[in-house]
Design a protein around this motif. Structure first.
Motif, PDB file in Angstrom:
ATOM      1  N   SER A  26     -24.375 -11.454  13.568  1.00  0.00           N
ATOM      2  CA  SER A  26     -24.897 -10.514  12.573  1.00  0.00           C
ATOM      3  C   SER A  26     -23.884 -10.099  11.504  1.00  0.00           C
ATOM      4  CB  SER A  26     -25.456  -9.276  13.276  1.00  0.00           C
ATOM      5  OG  SER A  26     -26.638  -9.607  13.982  1.00  0.00           O
ATOM      6  N   ASP A  28     -32.503 -18.089   9.014  1.00  0.00           N
ATOM      7  CA  ASP A  28     -31.319 -17.720   9.784  1.00  0.00           C
ATOM      8  C   ASP A  28     -31.364 -18.378  11.158  1.00  0.00           C
ATOM      9  OD1 ASP A  28     -29.088 -16.635  10.896  1.00  0.00           O
ATOM     10  OD2 ASP A  28     -29.836 -14.570  10.957  1.00  0.00           O
ATOM     11  N   THR A  86     -27.418 -16.758  15.956  1.00  0.00           N
ATOM     12  CA  THR A  86     -27.846 -15.838  17.021  1.00  0.00           C
ATOM     13  C   THR A  86     -27.439 -14.440  16.581  1.00  0.00           C
ATOM     14  OG1 THR A  86     -27.584 -17.525  18.728  1.00  0.00           O
ATOM     15  CG2 THR A  86     -27.627 -15.234  19.457  1.00  0.00           C
ATOM     16  N   ALA A  87     -28.425 -13.597  16.275  1.00  0.00           N
ATOM     17  CA  ALA A  87     -28.151 -12.310  15.650  1.00  0.00           C
ATOM     18  C   ALA A  87     -28.981 -11.211  16.295  1.00  0.00           C
ATOM     19  CB  ALA A  87     -28.447 -12.391  14.150  1.00  0.00           C
ATOM     20  N   PRO A 127     -31.784  -8.446  16.420  1.00  0.00           N
ATOM     21  CA  PRO A 127     -33.086  -8.326  15.750  1.00  0.00           C
ATOM     22  C   PRO A 127     -33.144  -7.225  14.700  1.00  0.00           C
ATOM     23  CG  PRO A 127     -33.390  -8.653  18.109  1.00  0.00           C
ATOM     24  CD  PRO A 127     -31.920  -8.456  17.891  1.00  0.00           C
ATOM     25  N   THR A 170     -31.590  -8.390  11.619  1.00  0.00           N
ATOM     26  CA  THR A 170     -32.476  -9.382  11.003  1.00  0.00           C
ATOM     27  C   THR A 170     -33.551  -8.702  10.161  1.00  0.00           C
ATOM     28  OG1 THR A 170     -32.098 -10.933  12.819  1.00  0.00           O
ATOM     29  CG2 THR A 170     -34.102 -11.245  11.526  1.00  0.00           C
ATOM     30  N   ASP A 212     -36.280 -15.797  10.873  1.00  0.00           N
ATOM     31  CA  ASP A 212     -35.219 -15.961  11.874  1.00  0.00           C
ATOM     32  C   ASP A 212     -35.632 -17.142  12.750  1.00  0.00           C
ATOM     33  OD1 ASP A 212     -37.275 -14.164  12.786  1.00  0.00           O
ATOM     34  OD2 ASP A 212     -36.024 -13.501  14.444  1.00  0.00           O
ATOM     35  N   PRO A 254     -33.472 -19.045  15.368  1.00  0.00           N
ATOM     36  CA  PRO A 254     -32.341 -19.455  16.202  1.00  0.00           C
ATOM     37  C   PRO A 254     -32.652 -20.729  16.979  1.00  0.00           C
ATOM     38  CG  PRO A 254     -33.459 -17.572  17.163  1.00  0.00           C
ATOM     39  CD  PRO A 254     -34.055 -17.760  15.806  1.00  0.00           C
ATOM     40  N   HIS A 279     -35.003 -13.998  17.021  1.00  0.00           N
ATOM     41  CA  HIS A 279     -33.717 -13.588  17.586  1.00  0.00           C
ATOM     42  C   HIS A 279     -33.887 -12.841  18.906  1.00  0.00           C
ATOM     43  CE1 HIS A 279     -31.665 -14.100  13.459  1.00  0.00           C
ATOM     44  NE2 HIS A 279     -31.318 -15.087  14.264  1.00  0.00           N
ATOM     45  N   LYS A 322     -34.383 -15.535  21.396  1.00  0.00           N
ATOM     46  CA  LYS A 322     -33.131 -16.277  21.618  1.00  0.00           C
ATOM     47  C   LYS A 322     -32.183 -15.490  22.530  1.00  0.00           C
ATOM     48  CE  LYS A 322     -29.751 -19.241  21.260  1.00  0.00           C
ATOM     49  NZ  LYS A 322     -29.070 -19.550  19.991  1.00  0.00           N
ATOM     50  N   ASP A 342     -23.111 -13.265  22.806  1.00  0.00           N
ATOM     51  CA  ASP A 342     -24.566 -13.333  22.981  1.00  0.00           C
ATOM     52  C   ASP A 342     -25.040 -12.372  24.071  1.00  0.00           C
ATOM     53  OD1 ASP A 342     -24.522 -15.230  21.031  1.00  0.00           O
ATOM     54  OD2 ASP A 342     -25.216 -16.890  22.292  1.00  0.00           O
ATOM     55  N   TYR A 369     -24.923  -8.917  22.653  1.00  0.00           N
ATOM     56  CA  TYR A 369     -26.073  -8.702  21.779  1.00  0.00           C
ATOM     57  C   TYR A 369     -27.315  -8.401  22.626  1.00  0.00           C
ATOM     58  CZ  TYR A 369     -24.018 -10.265  17.298  1.00  0.00           C
ATOM     59  OH  TYR A 369     -23.297 -10.375  16.143  1.00  0.00           O
TER      60      TYR A 369
END
Length: 293
Positions: free
Chosen positions: A69, A94, A97-98, A100, A103, A119, A121, A169, A172, A242, A245
């Motif tokens: 992110s 995108d 891996t970000a 949400p 996003t 998004d 991923p 995301h 993911k 990850d 996140y």
């Protein structure tokens, strides 16, 4: 369509080569020191540009393939970023891996600038990126996805529309929590087996023929049996990112995260021990008793 890509790393390099060679699209990419060698990309016709804004000025579809992110936010909203230079109707995809919630914010900025945001991923590995057989989990408007599906088809095997913006995301992070969580658990078990003198081939075969059979075992087995880490070129530090996140997403939702906390702690010990750049299969070594002594 003219495609732009920002992030020509392990995954992005494969995406770029397939957009050019399989898709036949014109492509511009951000010239950045974090890129993999780009000789092949330039040889196929890819053009380097100096800033995200320069890519926004020429591209109809812009693919982001960066770490997380903070990087996405800098590319979209930062100085010389995409939001200030997008052409009307440009679609930003995108594939990072970000988080949400980040996003959703970036999507709002892109829409204000006259573009659309998805998004998307990835699952699978750098090998699949090179072969053009990635899977994408796409969040956003179905009509936007259909508009750019030919571009995505050039580097994917499957593209799944999983819901509105942010759900790609979210899905993911759920996927990586299960995948990385199981690989961390498996690495810990393999380390104990090795410390106990169990034949690694026997260990793998017993799991494969029972409840331990999985893609995670398939990816770690080459390292468990032959110290070949290259079946999964995914850094331990990225795995921890990850998981963290996921923990942030779970905390925001008020969800239980007890197991995730343990996975993060296990990965964090290896990162703090200087192994953040190592690949996830090498956790089998880092978790061994002799490694801690």
């Amino acid at each position: 369509m003219h495609v732009g890509i920002i992030g020509v790393g392990l995954m992005g390099h494969g995406i770029a080569r397939n957009v050019l060679s399989r898709g036949g699209f014109a492509l511009s990419f951000l010239d950045h020191p974090g890129n993999q060698p780009v000789d092949e990309i330039e040889g196929l016709g890819g053009k380097p540009l100096g800033t995200p804004a320069e890519i926004a000025q020429v591209a109809d579809v812009i693919i982001l393939c960066v770490t997380g992110s903070p990087q996405v936010e800098a590319i979209v909203a930062g100085e010389n970023g995409l939001a200030g230079a997008l052409r009307p109707g440009t679609v930003v995809v995108d594939c990072s891996t970000a988080l949400p919630e980040s996003t959703l914010r970036m999507g709002a900025l892109v829409r204000e600038a006259g573009g659309d945001y998805l998004d998307a991923p990835m699952t699978r590995t750098a090998k699949h990126a090179h072969e053009g057989t990635l899977n994408l989990l796409v969040g956003g408007e179905a009509a936007t996805l259909e508009k750019i599906r030919p571009v995505l088809a050039s580097f994917t095997e499957a593209v799944s529309h999983v819901g509105p913006l942010g759900h790609g995301h979210r899905m993911k992070l759920l996927h990586n929590y299960v995948s990385v969580g199981y690989m961390t658990l498996l690495a810990e078990a393999a380390a104990q087996a090795a410390d106990a003198g169990i034949d690694p081939q026997v260990f793998v075969e017993v799991l494969a023929n029972g409840g331990g059979a999985s893609a995670a075992l398939d990816r770690l087995a080459p390292y468990i049996t032959a110290q070949d880490r290259d079946a999964l070129p995914f850094a331990v530090a990225n795995a921890q990112k990850d998981i963290d996140y996921y923990r942030a997403m779970a905390e925001a939702a008020g969800a239980q995260q007890t197991v995730a906390d343990g996975v993060s702690k296990a990965l964090g010990a290896s990162v703090e021990g200087g192994h953040g750049a190592a690949y996830v299969p090498e956790l089998v070594t880092f978790f061994r008793k002799s490694s801690a002594d």
